[in-house]
Scaffold this active site. Sequence first.
Site, PDB file in Angstrom:
ATOM      1  N   ARG A  89       0.888  -1.168   0.064  1.00  0.00           N
ATOM      2  CA  ARG A  89       0.072   0.011   0.066  1.00  0.00           C
ATOM      3  C   ARG A  89       0.995   1.200  -0.100  1.00  0.00           C
ATOM      4  O   ARG A  89       1.677   1.358   0.975  1.00  0.00           O
ATOM      5  CB  ARG A  89      -0.716  -0.150   1.013  1.00  0.00           C
ATOM      6  CG  ARG A  89      -1.701  -1.005   1.149  1.00  0.00           C
ATOM      7  CD  ARG A  89      -3.234  -1.135   2.292  1.00  0.00           C
ATOM      8  NE  ARG A  89      -3.882  -0.175   1.512  1.00  0.00           N
ATOM      9  CZ  ARG A  89      -4.995   0.506   2.254  1.00  0.00           C
ATOM     10  NH1 ARG A  89      -5.293   0.101   3.503  1.00  0.00           N
ATOM     11  NH2 ARG A  89      -5.502   1.408   1.518  1.00  0.00           N
ATOM     12  N   ASP A 237      -3.037   9.137   7.028  1.00  0.00           N
ATOM     13  CA  ASP A 237      -2.148   8.160   6.575  1.00  0.00           C
ATOM     14  C   ASP A 237      -1.076   8.883   6.169  1.00  0.00           C
ATOM     15  O   ASP A 237       0.013   8.096   6.248  1.00  0.00           O
ATOM     16  CB  ASP A 237      -3.026   7.591   5.473  1.00  0.00           C
ATOM     17  CG  ASP A 237      -4.027   6.695   5.688  1.00  0.00           C
ATOM     18  OD1 ASP A 237      -3.659   5.460   5.803  1.00  0.00           O
ATOM     19  OD2 ASP A 237      -5.121   7.187   6.185  1.00  0.00           O
ATOM     20  N   ASN A 247      -5.609  11.392   3.823  1.00  0.00           N
ATOM     21  CA  ASN A 247      -6.535  10.535   4.826  1.00  0.00           C
ATOM     22  C   ASN A 247      -7.813   9.865   3.848  1.00  0.00           C
ATOM     23  O   ASN A 247      -7.696  10.272   2.638  1.00  0.00           O
ATOM     24  CB  ASN A 247      -7.036  11.544   5.965  1.00  0.00           C
ATOM     25  CG  ASN A 247      -7.760  10.289   6.980  1.00  0.00           C
ATOM     26  OD1 ASN A 247      -7.210   9.384   7.299  1.00  0.00           O
ATOM     27  ND2 ASN A 247      -9.108  10.537   7.426  1.00  0.00           N
ATOM     28  N   LYS A 248      -8.524   9.161   4.415  1.00  0.00           N
ATOM     29  CA  LYS A 248      -9.418   8.207   3.676  1.00  0.00           C
ATOM     30  C   LYS A 248     -10.305   9.482   2.748  1.00  0.00           C
ATOM     31  O   LYS A 248     -10.602  10.471   2.786  1.00  0.00           O
ATOM     32  CB  LYS A 248     -10.440   7.545   4.652  1.00  0.00           C
ATOM     33  CG  LYS A 248     -11.371   6.693   3.861  1.00  0.00           C
ATOM     34  CD  LYS A 248     -10.765   5.805   3.051  1.00  0.00           C
ATOM     35  CE  LYS A 248      -9.736   4.882   3.671  1.00  0.00           C
ATOM     36  NZ  LYS A 248      -9.171   4.152   2.751  1.00  0.00           N
TER      37      LYS A 248
END
Length: 344
Positions: A89, A237, A247-248
């Site tokens: 990832r 993140d 981030n998401k």
Amino acid sequence: MSIKPIEYRDGVVRMIDQRLLPTQELWLEYRDYQAVAEAILTMVVRGAPAIGVAAAYGAALGARDIEADSFESFLAALKNVCDTLAATRPTAVNLFWALERMQAKARELAALPLDAIKAALMDEAQAIAAQDDAINRAMGRHGAELIADNARVLTHCNAGALATGGYGTALGVIRAAVESGKKISVLADETRPFLQGSRLTAWELHKDGIPVTLICDNMAGALMRQGEIDCVIVGADRIAANGDVANKIGTYSVAVLAKEHGLPFYVAAPLSTIDLKIPDGDHIPIEERDTSEVTHCGPTRLAPEGINVRNPAFDVTPAGLITAIITERGVVRGDYVRGLANLF
């Protein structure tokens, strides 16, 4: 008491399968680094700090199985292990931080026998997990001071115990506020397409007895306008040197809405999420995931076959939309370039 999503016991790494929550609590066992890499890739484990912990354990498992006749060949094999884990990832910088820490520990112990190095690497992975829990609790104490009594807090995705070594980043702040005696209620965005808000955040908070209300992602603006939200807190993140936050997906939209309605927008993240080598958010790699996450809910297709689909897993929120960044070493506001650098 918050759950720890990753455990190590008797030579085996155990992870709760977060894809099955909240309907099933299944613990999976991992004995080699390839399986850990697959767990990270397929989101058995997710959340930047938790990915870092899982990767550290994966590196330790890989090191344990290396057969080498010299330190140099051992280190080369360990690098191959870490490269496999790193390829899973691209956005969460904690992954790369943990793998570099594991390799640095091996280099530090170059004079020791290989068996001793292997044992020390497993100890290091366990230390990373334990330190992450302590870091989250320190972050929670700093952040709790920003949350008013009786606050109604909106959060996006899952930045709780499931996303970390335990306790949580954004949810850790909420937990700390509750533990300090404040009455806090949470609104959790469902967080399409992987539904981390509805499946994970709501599950965690409900399990801990913290009042939580689940909302669809597209309800946030209306509830802000109606005065039903007092502040927003999310995890991260990766944080660039200038304070831009990856981030998401959907976080940026929430930040824009918070700015429009004059609401504080807080980010809670450990120092391992801050990447001072990245100047700004434009340089953060954004993972694109399989389109089936958008077109399907479980086995059920939600969209026509053959349709074009985008599925970026993250977006970038510019620093100008962020009220403060909460870390284990304190709260940074305003001049993020200087403030973030001063944390190190």
